[in-house]
Structure formats: C-alpha cells, structure tokens
Design a protein around this motif. Sequence first.
Motif, PDB file in Angstrom:
ATOM      1  N   MET A 190     -42.504 -12.812   1.771  1.00 16.76           N
ATOM      2  CA  MET A 190     -43.001 -13.774   0.908  1.00 16.76           C
ATOM      3  C   MET A 190     -44.287 -14.347   1.572  1.00 16.76           C
ATOM      4  N   GLN A 191     -45.167 -14.363   0.847  1.00 14.50           N
ATOM      5  CA  GLN A 191     -46.782 -14.854   1.199  1.00 14.50           C
ATOM      6  C   GLN A 191     -46.841 -16.317   1.562  1.00 14.50           C
ATOM      7  N   ALA A 192     -47.418 -16.356   2.565  1.00 12.61           N
ATOM      8  CA  ALA A 192     -47.696 -17.724   3.188  1.00 12.61           C
ATOM      9  C   ALA A 192     -48.459 -18.354   2.132  1.00 12.61           C
ATOM     10  N   VAL A 193     -48.377 -19.750   1.723  1.00 10.87           N
ATOM     11  CA  VAL A 193     -49.075 -20.080   0.620  1.00 10.87           C
ATOM     12  C   VAL A 193     -50.000 -21.462   1.089  1.00 10.87           C
ATOM     13  N   SER A 194     -49.532 -21.833   2.532  1.00 15.50           N
ATOM     14  CA  SER A 194     -50.249 -23.210   3.134  1.00 15.50           C
ATOM     15  C   SER A 194     -50.817 -22.724   4.419  1.00 15.50           C
ATOM     16  N   LEU A 195     -51.422 -23.518   4.795  1.00 13.79           N
ATOM     17  CA  LEU A 195     -51.898 -23.198   6.535  1.00 13.79           C
ATOM     18  C   LEU A 195     -50.736 -23.471   7.326  1.00 13.79           C
ATOM     19  N   GLN A 196     -49.995 -24.425   6.838  1.00 19.97           N
ATOM     20  CA  GLN A 196     -48.731 -24.861   7.854  1.00 19.97           C
ATOM     21  C   GLN A 196     -47.769 -23.565   7.844  1.00 19.97           C
ATOM     22  N   ASP A 197     -47.683 -22.982   6.478  1.00 18.46           N
ATOM     23  CA  ASP A 197     -46.684 -21.604   6.636  1.00 18.46           C
ATOM     24  C   ASP A 197     -47.436 -20.574   7.169  1.00 18.46           C
ATOM     25  N   ARG A 198     -48.778 -20.380   7.209  1.00 19.05           N
ATOM     26  CA  ARG A 198     -49.143 -19.297   8.052  1.00 19.05           C
ATOM     27  C   ARG A 198     -49.290 -19.760   9.506  1.00 19.05           C
ATOM     28  N   VAL A 254     -46.528 -21.056  11.064  1.00 20.35           N
ATOM     29  CA  VAL A 254     -45.069 -20.786  11.343  1.00 20.35           C
ATOM     30  C   VAL A 254     -45.144 -19.227  11.398  1.00 20.35           C
ATOM     31  N   GLU A 255     -45.896 -18.367  10.506  1.00 20.21           N
ATOM     32  CA  GLU A 255     -45.544 -16.775  10.599  1.00 20.21           C
ATOM     33  C   GLU A 255     -46.603 -16.303  11.574  1.00 20.21           C
ATOM     34  N   ALA A 256     -47.590 -16.941  12.125  1.00 22.84           N
ATOM     35  CA  ALA A 256     -48.290 -16.433  13.139  1.00 22.84           C
ATOM     36  C   ALA A 256     -47.684 -16.760  14.489  1.00 22.84           C
ATOM     37  N   ASP A 257     -47.107 -17.822  14.598  1.00 20.27           N
ATOM     38  CA  ASP A 257     -46.207 -18.331  15.631  1.00 20.27           C
ATOM     39  C   ASP A 257     -44.773 -17.185  15.816  1.00 20.27           C
ATOM     40  N   ASN A 258     -44.379 -16.767  14.848  1.00 14.88           N
ATOM     41  CA  ASN A 258     -43.304 -15.923  14.631  1.00 14.88           C
ATOM     42  C   ASN A 258     -43.885 -14.489  15.199  1.00 14.88           C
ATOM     43  N   PHE A 259     -45.035 -14.148  14.790  1.00 20.69           N
ATOM     44  CA  PHE A 259     -45.665 -12.794  15.142  1.00 20.69           C
ATOM     45  C   PHE A 259     -45.931 -12.925  16.709  1.00 20.69           C
ATOM     46  N   VAL A 260     -46.447 -13.867  17.074  1.00 19.32           N
ATOM     47  CA  VAL A 260     -46.879 -14.025  18.486  1.00 19.32           C
ATOM     48  C   VAL A 260     -45.573 -13.711  19.405  1.00 19.32           C
ATOM     49  N   LYS A 261     -44.525 -14.810  19.016  1.00 20.13           N
ATOM     50  CA  LYS A 261     -43.242 -14.408  19.571  1.00 20.13           C
ATOM     51  C   LYS A 261     -42.569 -13.132  19.747  1.00 20.13           C
ATOM     52  N   THR A 262     -42.401 -12.568  18.455  1.00 23.22           N
ATOM     53  CA  THR A 262     -41.940 -11.271  18.377  1.00 23.22           C
ATOM     54  C   THR A 262     -42.372 -10.330  19.017  1.00 23.22           C
ATOM     55  N   PHE A 263     -43.668 -10.127  19.251  1.00 24.41           N
ATOM     56  CA  PHE A 263     -44.541  -8.992  19.506  1.00 24.41           C
ATOM     57  C   PHE A 263     -45.226  -9.356  21.078  1.00 24.41           C
ATOM     58  N   GLN A 264     -44.975 -10.604  21.494  1.00 20.43           N
ATOM     59  CA  GLN A 264     -45.590 -11.015  22.653  1.00 20.43           C
ATOM     60  C   GLN A 264     -47.133 -10.975  22.680  1.00 20.43           C
ATOM     61  N   PHE A 265     -47.782 -11.324  21.677  1.00 13.88           N
ATOM     62  CA  PHE A 265     -49.170 -11.288  21.546  1.00 13.88           C
ATOM     63  C   PHE A 265     -49.797 -12.266  22.028  1.00 13.88           C
ATOM     64  N   SER A 266     -50.810 -11.910  22.767  1.00 15.59           N
ATOM     65  CA  SER A 266     -51.616 -12.880  23.583  1.00 15.59           C
ATOM     66  C   SER A 266     -52.732 -13.099  23.386  1.00 15.59           C
ATOM     67  N   TRP A 267     -53.443 -12.424  22.420  1.00 11.52           N
ATOM     68  CA  TRP A 267     -54.838 -12.512  22.163  1.00 11.52           C
ATOM     69  C   TRP A 267     -55.049 -13.810  20.915  1.00 11.52           C
ATOM     70  N   PRO A 268     -56.161 -14.415  21.148  1.00 14.32           N
ATOM     71  CA  PRO A 268     -56.537 -15.454  20.106  1.00 14.32           C
ATOM     72  C   PRO A 268     -56.316 -14.860  18.788  1.00 14.32           C
ATOM     73  N   MET A 269     -55.839 -15.786  17.864  1.00 15.80           N
ATOM     74  CA  MET A 269     -55.559 -15.220  16.519  1.00 15.80           C
ATOM     75  C   MET A 269     -56.238 -16.592  15.570  1.00 15.80           C
ATOM     76  N   THR A 270     -56.867 -16.045  14.511  1.00 16.37           N
ATOM     77  CA  THR A 270     -57.267 -17.209  13.549  1.00 16.37           C
ATOM     78  C   THR A 270     -56.835 -16.923  12.390  1.00 16.37           C
ATOM     79  N   LEU A 271     -56.690 -18.111  11.832  1.00 14.97           N
ATOM     80  CA  LEU A 271     -55.980 -17.987  10.435  1.00 14.97           C
ATOM     81  C   LEU A 271     -56.825 -18.721   9.238  1.00 14.97           C
TER      82      LEU A 271
END
Length: 84
Positions: free
Chosen positions: A1-9, A11-28
């Motif tokens: 499902m496509q994230a349609v709001s900044l808040q949705d994005r 949440v999805e970015a946070d899930n990605f960071v946790k799942t993949f132990q991603f430590s670089w800065p991310m921009t949305l």
Amino acid sequence: MQAVSLQDRIVEADNFVKTFQFSWPMTLDIPEEGDPFLKAFAPWPTRFYIMQNGIMQFIANPRDDHMYDLVELREVLERLISAA
C-alpha cells in the motif's frame, strides 16, 4: 500500500530502519505539499540519490532494464566515505 501522507511515510521509513538496521540519514518527500522532491528530480520508480551535507553527490541513472552500474555506485560511496 502506498503511503499517502507524511505521517504514513514516517511510519514506513521507521519500519524500514528497524527491519534492515539502516543507520544512514533518510529524507522523505511531503505528499501534503505536492511531493516537491518527486516533481523536481523524478525518482519514481527506479532512481535514487546520494546527498552529503545537503549537497547532491550522486544521481543513479538506471539502464533501460532498470538496473544500475553498482561499480560506479561503490566508487562514489567509497570516495564520499574516505573524504568524510
């Protein structure tokens, strides 16, 4: 499902960071403001960017098959990391 709001994005970015132990800065991008990054740089569906200190350092341009030259990407990342 496509994230349609900044808040949705967020949440999805946070899930990605946790799942993949991603430590670089991310921009949305901000859908509520018309996705200005999307409009300016046309990243969808297969382009990505490397920014350092707010400056665009690399724009990945996919081949016709939507694949990338990973040697070029590696060289850019190594150069940026060694210069930091």
